[in-house]
Write an enzyme that holds these catalytic residues in place. Structure first.
Site, PDB file in Angstrom:
ATOM      1  CB  SER A 186      -0.936  -0.003   1.200  1.00 33.20           C
ATOM      2  OG  SER A 186      -0.188   0.007   2.399  1.00 33.20           O
ATOM      3  CG  HIS A 214      -4.240  -1.753  -0.079  1.00 31.23           C
ATOM      4  ND1 HIS A 214      -4.838  -0.521  -0.098  1.00 31.23           N
ATOM      5  CD2 HIS A 214      -3.726  -1.900   1.163  1.00 31.23           C
ATOM      6  CE1 HIS A 214      -4.687   0.069   1.073  1.00 31.23           C
ATOM      7  NE2 HIS A 214      -4.006  -0.751   1.864  1.00 31.23           N
ATOM      8  CE  LYS A 244      -7.090  -1.325   3.751  1.00 34.37           C
ATOM      9  NZ  LYS A 244      -6.046  -2.261   4.160  1.00 34.37           N
TER      10      LYS A 244
END
Ligand SMILES: *Cc1c(COP(=O)(O)O)cnc(C)c1O
Length: 396
Positions: A186, A214, A244
């Site tokens: 990330s 991610h 996310k």
């Protein structure tokens, strides 16, 4: 009256962080966490969320979450193994398995919890874990909890991994060996070299564990980094988060039926912590259905990411080597990075600075997280502010 030892500890340590300029002040946001946010009464273009697809504020998710509350209430009422497994949880897990291309899946209360749960359910003190040095904090903690020997390898360095895998295997010291990596890192937006990792794992009979927090919703046309490489039958543990790109909260492990059955009887956050709420579970399932129905939001995310990257690059910023929409803008010096972020904020862009020790010394950056919900106008406005502040601070 509290403990004076605690008071002393807190005073010394908080002051130490403040003296080093790394005490993080939290800015509460006064609006939904969409492409524009309000902080301290001011509107800012938001380039800091993980709400990649804009689902955290999506109408379709709001609607099903409200319906779930009306039908099921606000809480699941118990841990999963007593009677906190609603049919909603089972439906979510079926959707996740389908989405990930695995036999089964298990949901947890967070992505962080997944790593607490899954690693220590399988690994113990007689085992070894090969862990990328840039792995997420929850992986590091999950490894510690398992008491396995942790062997760190240099970031995405396949020579180093191969060497350490070979040594671990040939030492004969360990019952089981596992390699763990983030799917997408990330801080820089780079993708793990999964085909090489799987090859090395096969050569030395090592289990594979990919935390794609991610990557899900972002890589592999939305299905994640493992699917991106077509490795869903090769990777033993696929970890993801529902917080996310999925926009809600929670996490999951996807894998074989046998693995999931084991986690249901042995992973402690599943056994001893109350399950996700009806609204969370229902909204997360809707989000997964949306990702399976269409790549529209995914495509928009990449279009926006590419647009922002091209714009920053054209202005002369160093945006590193990201392979995903995560767009670092590398400033270098820590104090200058923090000043840059502060000036962006004053001009109307919310992009957080990330400095040592989160990233190596001298690589301070402002990290931009464009989403599918941003419009071209918002990105143009952000780029104009970047240009102004970049020139003012003589970065470009
Ligand atoms: C964000 C993140 C997590 C934590 O996920 P939550 O659902 O927010 O707890 C775990 N692993 C990785 C790699 C992450 O990036």
């Amino acid at each position: 009256m509290g403990s004076h030892l605690l008071d002393q500890f807190l005073q010394e340590n908080v002051q130490a962080l403040k003296d080093q300029g790394i005490y993080n002040e939290i800015d509460p946001i006064e609006s939904p966490n969409g492409p524009k946010i309000r902080i301290g009464g001011r509107e800012l273009i938001n380039l800091s969320s993980n709400n990649y697809l804009g689902l955290a504020t999506h109408d379709r998710l709001r609607k099903v979450a409200k319906e779930a509350i009306d039908e099921w209430g606000v809480g699941a009422g118990a841990v999963r193994t007593i009677n906190g497994t609603l049919s909603l949880h089972v439906e979510l897990e079926e959707a996740i398995a389908k989405f990930k291309g695995t036999e089964a899946a298990i949901a947890y209360q967070s992505g962080f919890n997944c790593n607490m749960a899954a690693i220590s359910a399988v690994m113990d003190k007689n085992d070894a874990i090969l862990s990328d040095e840039l792995n997420h904090a929850s992986i590091i903690d999950g490894c510690r909890l398992s008491k396995a020997k942790v062997i760190r390898f240099n970031h995405s360095d396949m020579e180093d991994l191969r060497q350490k895998a070979k040594e671990a295997k040939e030492s004969g010291q360990y019952n089981k060996i596992m390699v763990i990596t983030d799917g997408v890192f990330s801080m820089d937006g780079d993708i793990a070299k999964l085909p090489e990792i799987v090859k090395i794992a096969k050569e030395f009979d090592i289990m594979t564990y990919v935390d794609d927090a991610h990557g899900s919703g972002v890589t592999g046309k939305g299905a994640g980094t493992v699917k991106h490489f077509g490795l869903q039958d090769e990777v033993d543990f696929q970890i993801g988060t529902l917080s996310k790109a999925i926009g809600v909260v929670g996490g999951y492990v996807a894998g074989t039926q046998n693995l999931i059955d084991w986690l249901k009887v042995r992973s402690r956050p599943f056994l001893f912590s109350t399950s996700l709420t009806p609204a969370d579970v229902r909204a997360a399932r809707e989000a997964i259905h949306m990702l399976m129905e269409s790549t529209e939001l995914h495509d928009k995310l990449w279009e926006n990411g590419d647009y922002l990257k091209a714009g920053l690059k054209k202005l002369g910023f160093n945006i590193g080597d990201s392979e995903t929409p995560i767009t670092p803008c590398i400033i270098g010096d820590e104090a200058k990075t923090q000043l840059f972020s502060k000036r962006l904020n004053e001009e109307g862009v919310y992009a957080k600075s990330i400095v040592f020790p989160t990233v190596p010394k001298g690589t301070g950056r402002v990290r931009n997280m464009p989403t599918a919900a941003h419009t071209k106008e918002m990105l143009d406005e952000a780029l104009a502010i970047y240009e102004k502040v970049g020139k003012e601070l003589e970065i470009i």
